[in-house]
Structures are given as C-alpha cells and as structure tokens.
Design an enzyme around this catalytic site. Structure first.
Site, PDB file in Angstrom:
ATOM      1  N   ARG A  46      -2.463  -2.070  -3.532  1.00 53.22           N
ATOM      2  CA  ARG A  46      -3.677  -1.286  -3.341  1.00 53.22           C
ATOM      3  C   ARG A  46      -3.608  -0.093  -4.289  1.00 53.22           C
ATOM      4  O   ARG A  46      -2.608   0.628  -4.313  1.00 53.22           O
ATOM      5  CB  ARG A  46      -3.756  -0.796  -1.904  1.00 53.22           C
TER       6      ARG A  46
ATOM      7  N   HIS B  89     -12.879   2.720   0.163  1.00 56.26           N
ATOM      8  CA  HIS B  89     -12.917   1.663   1.190  1.00 56.26           C
ATOM      9  C   HIS B  89     -13.608   0.402   0.671  1.00 56.26           C
ATOM     10  O   HIS B  89     -14.101  -0.410   1.447  1.00 56.26           O
ATOM     11  CB  HIS B  89     -13.678   2.120   2.461  1.00 56.26           C
TER      12      HIS B  89
ATOM     13  N   GLU C 156      -7.974  -5.397   5.161  1.00 56.61           N
ATOM     14  CA  GLU C 156      -7.840  -5.057   3.746  1.00 56.61           C
ATOM     15  C   GLU C 156      -6.654  -5.797   3.112  1.00 56.61           C
ATOM     16  O   GLU C 156      -6.713  -6.176   1.951  1.00 56.61           O
ATOM     17  CB  GLU C 156      -7.684  -3.539   3.589  1.00 56.61           C
TER      18      GLU C 156
ATOM     19  N   ASN D 216       0.885  -1.181   0.000  1.00 58.57           N
ATOM     20  CA  ASN D 216       0.000   0.000   0.000  1.00 58.57           C
ATOM     21  C   ASN D 216       0.914   1.220   0.000  1.00 58.57           C
ATOM     22  O   ASN D 216       1.459   1.597   1.037  1.00 58.57           O
ATOM     23  CB  ASN D 216      -0.887  -0.043   1.238  1.00 58.57           C
TER      24      ASN D 216
ATOM     25  N   ARG E 153     -11.597  15.406   7.823  1.00 59.80           N
ATOM     26  CA  ARG E 153     -12.398  15.819   6.658  1.00 59.80           C
ATOM     27  C   ARG E 153     -13.799  16.236   7.084  1.00 59.80           C
ATOM     28  O   ARG E 153     -14.397  15.604   7.963  1.00 59.80           O
ATOM     29  CB  ARG E 153     -12.511  14.665   5.646  1.00 59.80           C
TER      30      ARG E 153
END
Ligand code: ADP
Length: 401
Positions: free
Chosen positions: A90, A179, A383, A7, A240
C-alpha cells in the site's frame, strides 16, 4: 499464487498472506513499536493469535520476523519464501503520476519519492517497507497500490482549489483524495450485489472509519471525493477536523502560541469527534457516553452525521442523481445508529431504511426497503484483498484495473 500484502507505517506494519486462487487469507498480523521495542502479532487462518515481544530496531528486522513466522514449521502457512509469488505494498500518495497500481522498479520508487512532499508522513514510511522487502526478497516482484490512484479520474472542476493556478502548476496543490482502494472495491461490490452494470451506476461510498471520506463514483469512475491534498479535508473524523476555514488555523496558532505546523497538528490529531467530545475518537465510547447523558459526546455524533449528510447531498447533486449509497469501514459497517440517523435526513432522495436489516453488523446487506428509490448497502471493505488482486493482475501482465 500467494501474495504478501504489506501496509507499512513509520513504526508499525500490517501484513496478510492471501491466496489468489481461493482469495483466502492464509495468515495475517502486524508488527508494532518498530524502532522502539517491538511486538509481533501473527495469526494463521483458523489458528490462535500469537503475540511475541521481540526487539525489532528496523523495518527489515520486523519483516524478517514476519517471514520467520510464516515459514515456522509448527504454525507457519508456507514451507519457504518461494511460495510467495508477489508482494503488494500500500502506498498512500501517488500524486498525479499514478492513476493505477504499478510494478515497483527503481524508477517507480524515485517517482514516489518525488511525491513525498505531498505525504511527508506516509510515503517515506511506505517506501521503507518496500526497500526492506526488496532486501529480504530480491527476486520477488513487488507492486505499489496507491490510495490516490482511483481518484485520478476526477475532473478539473472537482480537484482544483480556488487558489492561484500557478500553485497547482508549481507545487501540485490540488485535491487528490484517499481511501481509493476501498472506494473502488466497495463500489464494484455494490454493483455486483445489485446485479447492475458498474459502468452505469451512480454510487456514493461513505468510508467511515477513524479516517473517513465520501466518494462519488459515476459510471465506474471517481468523480469527486471529500479528502483533499491530504486526508485532513472533508468529513469530521476520529481526530481530524475535516473542512474548516483556514483562518481558524491562524487564530488557533496565534492564541495557543503554535506555528502553522503545530496548528495543523491540532487539526489532525486533537480535533474531530475526539476534540469535540473530549471523550474518545471511538464511536462505541461516544455512543455509551451520549446514552449516559454526556452532551458533548451527543453533539460530536450529531456534527459527524450532519457532515456525512451534507456530502451525500453534494455528491447526489454533482452526479445529477444517485442510485446507491454504501456504508463501509469500522463505523459504516458496525454502527447502525449512524446509518439510521444519516439516512433519516435523506428521505428527500426517496430513501427508506429497513430497520431490521440495519441492525446487522459487519456483513454485506442491503439496508433499504424494496421500495426505496435509492438502494442503501453495507459493504465491508477489504483493502488487502483489493491490493492482492491488483498485484496479481500486474504480475500476470494484465495491467492494473
Ligand atoms: P481505520 O482503518 O481508519 O483506523 P477502521 O475502519 O478500522 O479505522 O474504524 C475504526 C473505528 O470504527 C473505531 O475507532 C470505532 O470508532 C469504529 N467502530 C469499530 N467497531 C465499532 C462498533 N461495533 N460500533 C461502532 N463503531 C465501531
């Protein structure tokens, strides 16, 4: 087969080596401050975490250091690179081009590059990791696993924004969602735990981490999700803002003397529970501050929970019902207070929480009572394992899930 899962970000890179036979993690770690100074964290299964400060000016050098650690005679977990059967990368944004994971080829890389307008911060960094691995392991098959792919099943009414249609046609302006690897993994796991067919369940997954999103999964397919063209839309997150009237960006820019990119940067990096509380983006800090009487930390938590409640309600409506709600990621897996507060507002769905079960942290557990009409579960996401599984499926010619 052992799979190296990568990743890669602009200055950091997380990695794991996973055995596909046992699904055990053989080693994991990360490279930080690539191009600045450099730090390698390496941890073999059952062994001590090693931290090495070492110059890594490029991603290629960072990955070389990871490889050196993996084959190290004393603490390594493989004898040579030949024991890595495939690499799974990823990749954040696959646009409309990728509805599933894909074997990495030159053509595939060009297609990902063409999506880079949609994820200017993430995709180029992901591809730097791909290219560095290709240089160091030219004969190893690599697979790209996209955060957006799972959501490509959303119907048009869910993904179109109410803007001139030609912006969708010309610039690909639409909701994509992120996601996806996590939402897919968690919703499938929930079906397994409940021993119900995945294809007949209506599940809402709340991935609540530093970045956070909710996903409606109907009959095994994503039908709506809260993040949008970028990860900025939807829930109030660590830093965010989530959903906001776009006019607010214009006002903030005008008053703060910023351009549009500057205002969007504020919404991405200085907003959310961090901006609201002025304390932290970390929920542990927020809870402590709220307990000590910090009212802004307390309201930040309320705003966060309220937005989650609204999205769950919206997705129960969108699916005309819900069988199961899952909590995952850092906050969802560990923060019993958030889960309790959110579920307390969902009694209209017939949800009842088992307070004792809800005290558990970071493990798979059903936290609803046996009588609860909707089942509520905590399912730790994984993940990396999901990427490793996808990689093995593609490499063995079975196609992506
Ligand atoms: P990401 O992958 O988006 O960076 P994670 O899923 O790892 O995020 O979640 C990180 C967040 O999880 C932290 O910022 C913190 O708010 C929250 N978190 C982690 N552990 C706990 C805990 N024990 N209690 C409450 N919140 C926690």
């Amino acid at each position: 087969m052992n799979v190296l899962v990568i990743n890669c970000g602009s200055s950091s890179l997380k990695y794991q080596v996973i055995s596909s036979e046992t699904e055990d993690v053989l080693a994991k770690g990360l490279c930080e401050r690539i191009g600045i100074d450099g730090r390698l964290v390496y941890q073999p299964a059952g062994g001590e975490k090693e931290i090495t400060e070492a110059s890594m000016p490029t991603h290629k050098q960072a990955i070389q250091m990871v490889i050196d650690a993996l084959v190290n005679k004393k603490t390594g977990v493989i004898n040579s690179l030949d024991e890595i059967g495939a690499v799974g990368h990823r990749i954040v944004h696959g646009g409309e081009k990728f509805a599933a994971s894909a074997i990495i080829t030159d053509e595939m890389i060009q297609t990902v590059e063409a999506c880079s307008d949609l994820a200017p911060l993430h995709n180029p960094a992901n591809l730097i990791g791909v290219r560095a691995c290709q240089e160091l392991m030219p004969d190893t098959t690599m697979v790209g696993v996209f955060d957006t792919a799972f959501h490509q099943t959303m119907p048009q009414e869910a993904y179109l924004y109410g803007v001139p249609y030609e912006y969708y046609e010309k610039y690909s302006v639409r909701k994509y969602g992120f996601h996806g690897t996590s939402h897919s993994y968690v919703s499938k796991r929930a079906a397994d735990i409940l021993q119900k067919p995945y294809e007949s369940l209506k599940t809402i997954v709340c991935h609540l981490g530093n970045g956070a999103s909710v996903c409606a999964v109907k009959n095994g397919q994503s039908v709506d999700t809260s993040m949008g063209l970028s990860p900025l839309e939807g829930l109030v997150m660590g830093t965010r803002s989530g959903d906001i009237d776009p006019s607010a960006a214009e006002l903030i820019a005008k008053k703060e003397g910023l351009d549009l990119a500057g205002a969007i940067n504020v919404l991405n990096k200085k907003s959310g529970v961090m901006g609201l509380s002025g304390v932290s983006s970390d929920f542990r800090d927020l809870s402590s501050a709220a307990e000590e009487g910090n009212t802004r930390a307390a309201i930040a938590l309320k705003v966060f929970n309220y937005r989650v409640v609204k999205y769950i309600g919206a997705y129960a409506a969108a699916m005309n019902g819900v069988d199961c709600i899952c909590f995952t990621a850092g906050v969802g897996e560990n923060d019993g207070y958030v889960r309790k507060e959110v579920c307390a507002s969902l009694s209209y769905l017939g949800i009842e929480i088992d307070e004792e079960a809800n005290k558990k942290r970071g493990e798979e557990v059903v936290i609803s009572t046996p009588d609860s009409r909707v089942k509520v579960l905590v399912v730790p996401t994984n993940e990396e394992l999901a990427i490793a599984r996808e990689t093995v499926m593609l490499v063995s010619g079975q196609g992506a899930s």
